[in-house]
Scaffold this motif. Sequence first.
Motif, mmCIF file in Angstrom:
data_model
loop_
_atom_site.group_PDB
_atom_site.id
_atom_site.type_symbol
_atom_site.label_atom_id
_atom_site.label_comp_id
_atom_site.label_asym_id
_atom_site.label_seq_id
_atom_site.Cartn_x
_atom_site.Cartn_y
_atom_site.Cartn_z
ATOM 1 N N UNK A 165 0.862 -1.189 0.000
ATOM 2 C CA UNK A 165 0.000 0.000 0.000
ATOM 3 C C UNK A 165 0.893 1.231 0.000
ATOM 4 N N UNK A 166 0.615 2.171 -0.890
ATOM 5 C CA UNK A 166 1.381 3.409 -0.926
ATOM 6 C C UNK A 166 0.422 4.581 -0.994
ATOM 7 N N UNK A 167 0.786 5.677 -0.292
ATOM 8 C CA UNK A 167 0.008 6.916 -0.362
ATOM 9 C C UNK A 167 0.955 8.090 -0.400
ATOM 10 N N UNK A 168 0.646 9.042 -1.245
ATOM 11 C CA UNK A 168 1.424 10.265 -1.386
ATOM 12 C C UNK A 168 0.486 11.427 -1.092
ATOM 13 N N UNK A 185 -3.280 7.062 -3.900
ATOM 14 C CA UNK A 185 -3.006 5.791 -3.254
ATOM 15 C C UNK A 185 -2.903 4.666 -4.260
ATOM 16 N N UNK A 186 -2.056 3.682 -3.942
ATOM 17 C CA UNK A 186 -1.960 2.503 -4.794
ATOM 18 C C UNK A 186 -1.998 1.250 -3.934
ATOM 19 N N UNK A 193 -5.892 5.096 -7.067
ATOM 20 C CA UNK A 193 -7.020 6.006 -6.928
ATOM 21 C C UNK A 193 -6.652 7.222 -6.098
ATOM 22 N N UNK A 194 -7.556 8.180 -6.075
ATOM 23 C CA UNK A 194 -7.336 9.404 -5.315
ATOM 24 C C UNK A 194 -8.066 9.345 -3.986
ATOM 25 N N UNK A 243 -10.806 3.182 -5.465
ATOM 26 C CA UNK A 243 -10.335 2.660 -6.746
ATOM 27 C C UNK A 243 -11.508 1.928 -7.391
ATOM 28 N N UNK A 244 -11.289 1.368 -8.561
ATOM 29 C CA UNK A 244 -12.389 0.686 -9.240
ATOM 30 C C UNK A 244 -12.759 -0.633 -8.578
#
Length: 129
Positions: free
Chosen positions: A16-19, A40-41, A53-54, A79-80
């Motif tokens: 999990x990543x978030x910027x 985020x990914x 997604x945002x 996300x989708x």
Amino acid sequence: TEYVESLSRHDDHLNLQKYHLGVNLPAGKDVAFGAGLAFGSFRAGGGDVSEEGFSPEIRASWFVSKPLALHMLAAPVFTTEVDFWDAEIQAGVHLGPAEVFAGYRGTFLRSGGDSVDLDGPFVGVGIWY
């Protein structure tokens, strides 16, 4: 954040990543509220599942007394296929523009009928300007 679960025949990886990009606005001498946007990914199964997604986020900070501060953050990532929520609380010590902090984070993942809750402590360093 990388989570690894050891299974009988292999390790299962979840990344999990978030910027974050946000702004804190003073609401008084010792309190600030903030809002921001994050990207985020989510990657799992060695890249078999990959979503981005945002994320809108809200935060609150209470500067208890110099140099101590308490912070709270809540942010959903949409996300989708996978939605995940982050919620955290942290305490920090300010040393000039730097803050050394420790806290507790909860991440809640939802996809279809499946769900996973991941939580635990964290430590870090932040720069304020």
